[in-house]
Write a protein that holds these residues in place. Structure first.
Motif, mmCIF file in Angstrom:
data_model
loop_
_atom_site.group_PDB
_atom_site.id
_atom_site.type_symbol
_atom_site.label_atom_id
_atom_site.label_comp_id
_atom_site.label_asym_id
_atom_site.label_seq_id
_atom_site.Cartn_x
_atom_site.Cartn_y
_atom_site.Cartn_z
ATOM 1 N N UNK A 68 1.021 -4.994 -11.101
ATOM 2 C CA UNK A 68 -0.070 -4.050 -11.305
ATOM 3 C C UNK A 68 0.005 -2.929 -10.295
ATOM 4 N N UNK A 69 -0.223 -1.698 -10.763
ATOM 5 C CA UNK A 69 -0.192 -0.548 -9.865
ATOM 6 C C UNK A 69 -1.537 0.167 -9.956
ATOM 7 N N UNK A 70 -2.266 0.147 -8.852
ATOM 8 C CA UNK A 70 -3.636 0.648 -8.766
ATOM 9 C C UNK A 70 -3.612 2.007 -8.092
ATOM 10 N N UNK A 71 -4.063 3.028 -8.813
ATOM 11 C CA UNK A 71 -3.986 4.404 -8.311
ATOM 12 C C UNK A 71 -5.359 4.867 -7.845
ATOM 13 N N UNK A 72 -5.578 4.865 -6.544
ATOM 14 C CA UNK A 72 -6.879 5.204 -5.969
ATOM 15 C C UNK A 72 -7.141 6.710 -6.095
ATOM 16 N N UNK A 73 -8.328 7.030 -6.660
ATOM 17 C CA UNK A 73 -8.712 8.418 -6.816
ATOM 18 C C UNK A 73 -8.133 9.097 -8.039
ATOM 19 N N UNK A 74 -7.393 8.361 -8.836
ATOM 20 C CA UNK A 74 -6.765 8.912 -10.040
ATOM 21 C C UNK A 74 -7.611 8.562 -11.254
ATOM 22 N N UNK A 75 -7.791 9.516 -12.136
ATOM 23 C CA UNK A 75 -8.601 9.292 -13.329
ATOM 24 C C UNK A 75 -7.766 8.845 -14.509
ATOM 25 N N UNK A 76 -8.184 9.303 -15.670
ATOM 26 C CA UNK A 76 -7.477 8.978 -16.908
ATOM 27 C C UNK A 76 -6.738 10.233 -17.361
ATOM 28 N N UNK A 129 0.837 -1.215 0.000
ATOM 29 C CA UNK A 129 0.000 0.000 0.000
ATOM 30 C C UNK A 129 0.869 1.261 0.000
ATOM 31 N N UNK A 130 0.269 2.343 -0.497
ATOM 32 C CA UNK A 130 0.968 3.631 -0.566
ATOM 33 C C UNK A 130 2.313 3.514 -1.267
ATOM 34 N N UNK A 131 2.329 2.735 -2.343
ATOM 35 C CA UNK A 131 3.531 2.530 -3.149
ATOM 36 C C UNK A 131 3.164 2.601 -4.621
ATOM 37 N N UNK A 132 3.815 3.432 -5.439
ATOM 38 C CA UNK A 132 5.013 4.229 -5.153
ATOM 39 C C UNK A 132 4.740 5.568 -4.480
ATOM 40 N N UNK A 133 3.477 5.892 -4.223
ATOM 41 C CA UNK A 133 3.147 7.098 -3.479
ATOM 42 C C UNK A 133 1.826 6.877 -2.760
ATOM 43 N N UNK A 134 1.434 7.827 -1.969
ATOM 44 C CA UNK A 134 0.208 7.693 -1.184
ATOM 45 C C UNK A 134 -0.993 7.459 -2.088
ATOM 46 N N UNK A 135 -1.865 6.525 -1.664
ATOM 47 C CA UNK A 135 -3.090 6.139 -2.362
ATOM 48 C C UNK A 135 -2.842 5.284 -3.609
ATOM 49 N N UNK A 136 -1.612 4.889 -3.836
ATOM 50 C CA UNK A 136 -1.311 3.899 -4.872
ATOM 51 C C UNK A 136 -1.071 2.557 -4.178
ATOM 52 N N UNK A 137 -1.309 1.478 -4.905
ATOM 53 C CA UNK A 137 -1.009 0.150 -4.361
ATOM 54 C C UNK A 137 -0.298 -0.663 -5.436
ATOM 55 N N UNK A 138 0.816 -1.236 -5.086
ATOM 56 C CA UNK A 138 1.581 -2.055 -6.024
ATOM 57 C C UNK A 138 1.407 -3.520 -5.677
ATOM 58 N N UNK A 139 0.873 -4.287 -6.617
ATOM 59 C CA UNK A 139 0.673 -5.724 -6.450
ATOM 60 C C UNK A 139 1.608 -6.485 -7.383
#
Length: 299
Positions: free
Chosen positions: A276-284, A258-268
């Motif tokens: 996979x890198x999931x960016x919470x709250x980020x659009x297109x 969690x919070x990788x590579x920055x806050x609200x991102x998640x690296x799986x």
């Protein structure tokens, strides 16, 4: 008395930054598609790696290179690797037609593969260090969707040429297939996140783009925003299903940060070949993270 001394490093500094984006008029392209090839060779080449930077829709190699939010030429200057900037002759890259979704099919993917072959030979880069990316320009209205798709298509159609991929805001390879055979056709079902299939089915889409291929596959890293309004976030999970199947690993992450590579991102991580890198709250689209993509490439 000291002015000449001060001026000298300034002149030398200007000379050291003389590299520029240069067009290659003949890259031995035998494909029907004829996109342009542009190359950036830094003044000091310190690496034998090659990075292919795929521009967005409604753009070009020159515009993409000049975009201050696209960091790859800066990385090239800093680490000394050569970058190739393909330039589409149409509004968007063809990720829809059979020609482009087939190995040596004559489409855009075929032409970009020819650029890679030309660059390896001409610039003496290592064929085992070929990396493909598409960097976001940081805004939802910049039509960046088809660069991520083309990166995925190249990974499927030319796994023998590509070592690793870092793509932003894309969809599974083959998701945008056109039933009419048209190139660069928009697919509302795919973009809306309604194209869903099993991992095996998605994996077969990749395998069928290069039938009979049994060699190594490029390591895949993909980024997606959780509130992407252009390409549904559902495409992230479908992409996970596709590439974990291709590499025959579980869809359950082997590690999740969690919070990788920055806050609200998640690296799986799904083993060593799929991330996979999931960016919470980020659009297109998801902003470029040069250091993370370079690390994935081993640069």
């Amino acid at each position: 008395m000291h002015f000449p001394t001060l001026a000298t490093p300034f002149i030398f500094g200007a000379t050291a930054l003389a590299a520029s984006l240069t067009q290659v008029s003949n890259y031995n392209n035998n494909a029907k598609a004829k996109p342009g090839m542009w190359v950036y060779k830094p003044d000091t080449v310190k690496s034998d790696a090659l990075v292919i930077a795929i521009h967005s829709c409604q753009s070009s190699a020159q515009k993409y290179f000049a975009n201050s939010k696209i960091p790859w030429h800066q990385g090239s200057d800093r680490k000394g690797y050569i970058t190739v900037w393909p330039s589409s002759t149409t509004e968007c890259w063809d990720v829809s037609s059979k020609a482009s979704l087939s190995h040596d099919g004559g489409g855009d993917s075929n032409a970009i593969a020819n650029m890679i072959k030309y660059a390896i030979t001409t610039y003496k880069t290592d064929p085992k260090k070929v990396y493909v990316t598409g960097g976001s320009s940081g805004g939802d209205k910049d039509a960046d969707e088809l660069f991520g798709m083309m990166s995925n298509v190249l990974a499927a159609t030319y796994p023998d040429l590509i070592t690793a991929v870092s793509l932003y805001s894309g969809v599974p390879a083959g998701c945008f297939v056109s039933s009419s055979g048209a190139s660069a056709a928009w697919n509302n079902t795919c973009s809306g996140g309604q194209s869903k299939a099993s991992g095996e089915a998605w994996g077969n889409v990749v395998r069928n783009m290069y039938p009979g291929y049994t060699g190594s596959r490029p390591r895949m890293q993909f980024w997606h925003g959780s509130v992407d309004g252009t390409l549904s976030p559902n495409n992230y999970q479908e992409t996970v299903k596709q590439w974990t199947n291709v590499f025959n690993v579980s869809t359950t992450p082997t590690s999740s940060k969690p919070d990788t590579p920055e806050k609200n991102y998640r690296t799986d991580d799904f083993g060593s070949n799929v991330e996979g890198i999931w960016a919470v709250g980020v659009g297109h689209s998801v902003p470029s993270h040069l250091d993370v993509s370079e690390a994935w490439f081993g640069l």
